[in-house]
Design a protein around this motif. Structure first.
Motif, PDB file in Angstrom:
ATOM      1  N   ALA A   1     -33.519  29.024  83.734  1.00 50.18           N
ATOM      2  CA  ALA A   1     -34.974  29.212  83.684  1.00 50.18           C
ATOM      3  C   ALA A   1     -35.643  28.020  83.005  1.00 50.18           C
ATOM      4  O   ALA A   1     -36.668  27.526  83.471  1.00 50.18           O
ATOM      5  CB  ALA A   1     -35.311  30.498  82.949  1.00 50.18           C
TER       6      ALA A   1
ATOM      7  N   SER B   1     -35.514  25.025  85.402  1.00 53.53           N
ATOM      8  CA  SER B   1     -36.369  25.170  86.582  1.00 53.53           C
ATOM      9  C   SER B   1     -37.841  24.958  86.263  1.00 53.53           C
ATOM     10  O   SER B   1     -38.602  24.525  87.121  1.00 53.53           O
ATOM     11  CB  SER B   1     -36.157  26.526  87.244  1.00 53.53           C
ATOM     12  OG  SER B   1     -36.690  27.560  86.456  1.00 53.53           O
ATOM     13  N   VAL B   2     -38.242  25.246  85.039  1.00 52.07           N
ATOM     14  CA  VAL B   2     -39.627  25.015  84.640  1.00 52.07           C
ATOM     15  C   VAL B   2     -39.887  23.522  84.428  1.00 52.07           C
ATOM     16  O   VAL B   2     -40.981  23.032  84.673  1.00 52.07           O
ATOM     17  CB  VAL B   2     -39.954  25.817  83.352  1.00 52.07           C
ATOM     18  CG1 VAL B   2     -41.274  25.397  82.749  1.00 52.07           C
ATOM     19  CG2 VAL B   2     -39.956  27.299  83.653  1.00 52.07           C
TER      20      VAL B   2
ATOM     21  N   SER C   1     -37.869  20.850  85.741  1.00 51.29           N
ATOM     22  CA  SER C   1     -37.388  19.947  86.785  1.00 51.29           C
ATOM     23  C   SER C   1     -37.725  20.504  88.164  1.00 51.29           C
ATOM     24  O   SER C   1     -37.282  21.604  88.523  1.00 51.29           O
ATOM     25  CB  SER C   1     -35.871  19.763  86.662  1.00 51.29           C
ATOM     26  OG  SER C   1     -35.357  19.108  87.794  1.00 51.29           O
ATOM     27  N   LYS C   2     -38.480  19.730  88.928  1.00 46.91           N
ATOM     28  CA  LYS C   2     -38.858  20.168  90.274  1.00 46.91           C
ATOM     29  C   LYS C   2     -37.626  20.275  91.181  1.00 46.91           C
ATOM     30  O   LYS C   2     -37.531  21.167  92.016  1.00 46.91           O
ATOM     31  CB  LYS C   2     -39.873  19.186  90.853  1.00 46.91           C
ATOM     32  CG  LYS C   2     -40.534  19.685  92.104  1.00 46.91           C
ATOM     33  CD  LYS C   2     -41.667  18.780  92.522  1.00 46.91           C
ATOM     34  CE  LYS C   2     -42.391  19.401  93.687  1.00 46.91           C
ATOM     35  NZ  LYS C   2     -43.584  18.662  94.065  1.00 46.91           N
TER      36      LYS C   2
ATOM     37  N   LYS D   1     -35.839  23.490  90.353  1.00 44.34           N
ATOM     38  CA  LYS D   1     -36.655  24.606  90.843  1.00 44.34           C
ATOM     39  C   LYS D   1     -36.502  24.767  92.351  1.00 44.34           C
ATOM     40  O   LYS D   1     -36.364  25.878  92.858  1.00 44.34           O
ATOM     41  CB  LYS D   1     -38.126  24.402  90.488  1.00 44.34           C
ATOM     42  CG  LYS D   1     -38.990  25.548  90.930  1.00 44.34           C
ATOM     43  CD  LYS D   1     -40.426  25.362  90.565  1.00 44.34           C
ATOM     44  CE  LYS D   1     -41.220  26.548  91.061  1.00 44.34           C
ATOM     45  NZ  LYS D   1     -42.628  26.423  90.839  1.00 44.34           N
ATOM     46  N   ASN D   2     -36.521  23.646  93.083  1.00 39.25           N
ATOM     47  CA  ASN D   2     -36.370  23.715  94.542  1.00 39.25           C
ATOM     48  C   ASN D   2     -34.986  24.200  94.950  1.00 39.25           C
ATOM     49  O   ASN D   2     -34.840  24.814  96.003  1.00 39.25           O
ATOM     50  CB  ASN D   2     -36.663  22.354  95.167  1.00 39.25           C
ATOM     51  CG  ASN D   2     -38.132  22.014  95.110  1.00 39.25           C
ATOM     52  OD1 ASN D   2     -38.989  22.884  94.986  1.00 39.25           O
ATOM     53  ND2 ASN D   2     -38.440  20.730  95.180  1.00 39.25           N
TER      54      ASN D   2
ATOM     55  N   THR E   1     -35.105  28.277  93.764  1.00 41.55           N
ATOM     56  CA  THR E   1     -36.235  29.127  94.127  1.00 41.55           C
ATOM     57  C   THR E   1     -36.589  28.915  95.594  1.00 41.55           C
ATOM     58  O   THR E   1     -36.672  27.792  96.064  1.00 41.55           O
ATOM     59  CB  THR E   1     -37.466  28.774  93.261  1.00 41.55           C
ATOM     60  OG1 THR E   1     -37.095  28.854  91.894  1.00 41.55           O
ATOM     61  CG2 THR E   1     -38.611  29.729  93.525  1.00 41.55           C
TER      62      THR E   1
ATOM     63  N   ARG F   1     -39.231  29.337  98.893  1.00 38.69           N
ATOM     64  CA  ARG F   1     -40.669  29.149  99.101  1.00 38.69           C
ATOM     65  C   ARG F   1     -41.199  30.334  99.900  1.00 38.69           C
ATOM     66  O   ARG F   1     -40.450  30.985 100.614  1.00 38.69           O
ATOM     67  CB  ARG F   1     -40.931  27.864  99.876  1.00 38.69           C
ATOM     68  CG  ARG F   1     -40.582  26.620  99.108  1.00 38.69           C
ATOM     69  CD  ARG F   1     -40.996  25.410  99.945  1.00 38.69           C
ATOM     70  NE  ARG F   1     -40.580  24.189  99.331  1.00 38.69           N
ATOM     71  CZ  ARG F   1     -41.373  23.430  98.577  1.00 38.69           C
ATOM     72  NH1 ARG F   1     -42.612  23.779  98.382  1.00 38.69           N
ATOM     73  NH2 ARG F   1     -40.921  22.324  98.041  1.00 38.69           N
TER      74      ARG F   1
ATOM     75  N   THR G   1     -41.893  34.489  97.274  1.00 38.45           N
ATOM     76  CA  THR G   1     -40.655  34.061  96.609  1.00 38.45           C
ATOM     77  C   THR G   1     -40.003  35.198  95.837  1.00 38.45           C
ATOM     78  O   THR G   1     -38.808  35.172  95.581  1.00 38.45           O
ATOM     79  CB  THR G   1     -40.926  32.893  95.644  1.00 38.45           C
ATOM     80  OG1 THR G   1     -41.868  33.310  94.667  1.00 38.45           O
ATOM     81  CG2 THR G   1     -41.455  31.689  96.378  1.00 38.45           C
TER      82      THR G   1
END
Length: 118
Positions: free
Chosen positions: A28, A31-32, A34-35, A38-39, A42, A44, A91
């Motif tokens: 968590a 992911s907050v 680093s894009k 996160k990609n 997570t 879309r 998502t």
């Protein structure tokens, strides 16, 4: 297993639980910040119905049944798929029914448009 098994020491079970909590926190946290991370973890939002027409390849890819669409329609107070401008798989796994769309250029559609190319 820790609660039910007498053969497993409590210390080992507690360690496993703390490791899982630590991994959840680390993922968590990453992911907050680093894009890329996160990609990776997570999904879309996906457009599954547009202007009353089902996007069949998206429906199959996301393994959503017609019954799931009908349930989402009923929950939103709609009775006909043709009366809906868009249905989006979020998502979180929730299905959002949008009876009217005034413009797909709204910021709320940015992630949906990037993924589907619409």
């Amino acid at each position: 297993t820790v609660a039910l098994s007498k053969k497993l020491p409590i210390a080992e079970g507690a360690l496993a639980i703390f490791i899982l909590i630590g991994l959840q926190y680390a993922i968590a946290w990453l992911s907050v910040r680093s894009k890329t991370i996160k990609n990776l973890i997570t999904s879309r939002p996906k457009l599954i119905v547009y202007k009353g027409e089902v996007v069949n390849n998206a429906l199959k890819k996301e393994r959503i049944s017609k019954e799931d669409l009908n349930l989402a329609l009923r929950k939103s107070g709609q009775s006909q798929l043709e009366d809906v401008d868009a249905i989006i798989l979020e998502t979180t796994g929730d299905i959002t029914v949008m009876p009217q769309i005034h413009s797909m250029k709204s910021k709320t559609f940015d992630e949906v448009i990037k993924k589907t190319g619409n």
